[in-house]
Design a protein around this motif. Structure first.
Motif, PDB file in Angstrom:
ATOM      1  N   ASP A 179      36.681  35.094  45.005  1.00  0.00           N
ATOM      2  CA  ASP A 179      35.635  34.614  44.097  1.00  0.00           C
ATOM      3  C   ASP A 179      35.951  34.990  42.655  1.00  0.00           C
ATOM      4  OD1 ASP A 179      33.818  33.727  46.275  1.00  0.00           O
ATOM      5  OD2 ASP A 179      33.724  35.876  46.712  1.00  0.00           O
ATOM      6  N   ILE A 180      36.457  36.205  42.461  1.00  0.00           N
ATOM      7  CA  ILE A 180      36.761  36.670  41.116  1.00  0.00           C
ATOM      8  C   ILE A 180      37.919  35.885  40.525  1.00  0.00           C
ATOM      9  CG2 ILE A 180      37.435  38.652  39.734  1.00  0.00           C
ATOM     10  CD1 ILE A 180      34.599  38.788  40.968  1.00  0.00           C
ATOM     11  N   LYS A 181      38.940  35.602  41.324  1.00  0.00           N
ATOM     12  CA  LYS A 181      40.073  34.812  40.839  1.00  0.00           C
ATOM     13  C   LYS A 181      39.629  33.418  40.424  1.00  0.00           C
ATOM     14  CE  LYS A 181      43.875  37.098  43.294  1.00  0.00           C
ATOM     15  NZ  LYS A 181      44.940  36.956  44.324  1.00  0.00           N
ATOM     16  N   ARG A 182      38.686  32.853  41.173  1.00  0.00           N
ATOM     17  CA  ARG A 182      38.177  31.522  40.836  1.00  0.00           C
ATOM     18  C   ARG A 182      37.434  31.565  39.498  1.00  0.00           C
ATOM     19  NH1 ARG A 182      35.021  30.898  44.908  1.00  0.00           N
ATOM     20  NH2 ARG A 182      36.682  30.179  46.290  1.00  0.00           N
ATOM     21  N   ALA A 183      36.642  32.616  39.281  1.00  0.00           N
ATOM     22  CA  ALA A 183      35.917  32.756  38.024  1.00  0.00           C
ATOM     23  C   ALA A 183      36.877  32.971  36.861  1.00  0.00           C
ATOM     24  CB  ALA A 183      34.930  33.923  38.119  1.00  0.00           C
ATOM     25  N   LYS A 184      37.903  33.781  37.088  1.00  0.00           N
ATOM     26  CA  LYS A 184      38.886  34.035  36.028  1.00  0.00           C
ATOM     27  C   LYS A 184      39.623  32.769  35.656  1.00  0.00           C
ATOM     28  CE  LYS A 184      42.875  36.932  34.851  1.00  0.00           C
ATOM     29  NZ  LYS A 184      43.784  38.013  35.299  1.00  0.00           N
ATOM     30  N   ALA A 185      39.974  31.961  36.645  1.00  0.00           N
ATOM     31  CA  ALA A 185      40.713  30.725  36.385  1.00  0.00           C
ATOM     32  C   ALA A 185      39.904  29.749  35.544  1.00  0.00           C
ATOM     33  CB  ALA A 185      41.113  30.067  37.704  1.00  0.00           C
ATOM     34  N   SER A 186      38.581  29.846  35.603  1.00  0.00           N
ATOM     35  CA  SER A 186      37.738  28.928  34.840  1.00  0.00           C
ATOM     36  C   SER A 186      37.546  29.369  33.395  1.00  0.00           C
ATOM     37  CB  SER A 186      36.364  28.794  35.508  1.00  0.00           C
ATOM     38  OG  SER A 186      35.610  29.982  35.347  1.00  0.00           O
ATOM     39  N   SER A 187      37.936  30.607  33.065  1.00  0.00           N
ATOM     40  CA  SER A 187      37.757  31.118  31.717  1.00  0.00           C
ATOM     41  C   SER A 187      38.835  30.581  30.805  1.00  0.00           C
ATOM     42  CB  SER A 187      37.805  32.650  31.714  1.00  0.00           C
ATOM     43  OG  SER A 187      37.790  33.155  30.388  1.00  0.00           O
ATOM     44  N   ALA A 188      38.430  29.963  29.708  1.00  0.00           N
ATOM     45  CA  ALA A 188      39.392  29.358  28.794  1.00  0.00           C
ATOM     46  C   ALA A 188      40.273  30.397  28.125  1.00  0.00           C
ATOM     47  CB  ALA A 188      38.661  28.533  27.733  1.00  0.00           C
ATOM     48  N   SER A 189      39.794  31.624  27.980  1.00  0.00           N
ATOM     49  CA  SER A 189      40.537  32.649  27.242  1.00  0.00           C
ATOM     50  C   SER A 189      41.089  33.753  28.126  1.00  0.00           C
ATOM     51  CB  SER A 189      39.626  33.269  26.175  1.00  0.00           C
ATOM     52  OG  SER A 189      38.489  33.856  26.778  1.00  0.00           O
ATOM     53  N   ALA A 190      41.078  33.571  29.443  1.00  0.00           N
ATOM     54  CA  ALA A 190      41.471  34.652  30.353  1.00  0.00           C
ATOM     55  C   ALA A 190      42.919  35.077  30.176  1.00  0.00           C
ATOM     56  CB  ALA A 190      41.236  34.227  31.799  1.00  0.00           C
TER      57      ALA A 190
END
Length: 288
Positions: A179-190
């Motif tokens: 779940d965390i990897k999915r959220a990170k992938a959606s962040s434009a600035s990650a």
């Protein structure tokens, strides 16, 4: 620093000068409980203390100002763990610009501000911890930690829930590494070296769980009502003594604005169902 436009050198304003120029717009957007002078002082300190933030702000003053306005409307302090100012390149090889990212402390503040909860619990789980939670059987997780045993192991999960003022327990959010990897992938600035995903990964696990919790408990009523007004371009300027200023940000294909945090994300964004309870509206304007 100058910008070449049609052969003419155009001076790019200094970030601190921009904060001063638009101070009235920022402070008029702050929730009533936030001290205006303190908020501006925090912004000034955050900009002065980071050469990277200053450089990125000068590359795109509009994005910088939009991030500050976003923080002001949420009543959060930019450049702190409530609200990060992240320099990042929107495209490979492009100059860094500023992205505003609310931290988990900021989202927790919004939940408390609504007044419906007495306690918010957001915790990370490590491989050496004891953790048990069975939905339908347990009202909250059983999380045991050996505080004096040394290394707790690998970060494997995170959970969040709230205790309401009537003593009831909210829905429990439990997230794993996927779940965390999915959220990170959606962040434009990650991918930025300055992103909290790089510098404060545990805090971003906590933020991801807190954002999911915000679907099930009230967040700041004042902030949420303002977001709805903005979305419908219904704003009574008679109630706002200072001029309302917008700093529009151009989004690339596939980018969206998170309806809760206001940050730019990639891919679809799940709607936030806010559970806030507000007074009955007495007019169509108040209903909005």
């Amino acid at each position: 620093m100058t910008d070449q436009t049609h052969g003419n050198a155009v001076a790019v304003p200094e970030p601190l000068d921009l904060v001063t120029k638009y101070e009235a717009a920022f402070t008029s957007s702050l929730p009533s409980h936030v001290n205006h002078e303190q908020w501006v002082a925090v912004v000034m300190g955050a900009v002065r203390s980071s050469a990277e933030v200053q450089a990125a702000a000068k590359n795109d003053p509009g994005r910088f100002l939009a991030a500050l306005l976003q923080a002001a409307r949420m009543g959060l302090e930019p450049g702190t763990e409530q609200f990060y100012l992240v320099p990042f390149s929107p495209k490979k090889g492009a100059p860094r610009v500023i992205q505003g990212i609310p931290g988990y402390q900021g989202l927790v503040e919004l939940i408390y501000r609504a007044g419906a909860v007495s306690t918010v619990i957001v915790e990370c789980v490590y491989s050496g911890d004891g953790f048990e939670f069975v939905p339908g059987r347990d009202d909250k997780p059983r999380h045991t930690i050996d505080w004096f045993g040394g290394d707790r192991g690998k970060l494997v999960g995170v959970y969040a829930y709230a205790i309401m003022r009537d003593g009831a327990t909210s829905k429990v959010v439990v997230l794993g590494e996927r779940d965390i990897k999915r959220a990170k992938a959606s962040s434009a600035s990650a991918s930025s070296d300055y992103s909290p995903w790089s510098r404060h990964p545990e805090a971003m696990w906590l933020k991801t769980a807190t954002r999911q919790l915000a679907k099930w408990v009230p967040t700041s009523a004042e902030y949420r009502r303002q977001q709805l007004r903005d979305a419908q371009t219904v704003l009574d300027e008679r109630d706002r003594p200072a001029a309302v200023v917008e700093f529009p940000v151009t989004l690339d294909d596939g980018e969206h604005v998170d309806p809760l945090t206001g940050e730019v994300v990639r891919g679809p964004v799940d709607d936030v169902v806010d559970a806030e309870v507000v007074e009955p509206a007495t007019s169509p304007e108040e209903a909005r």
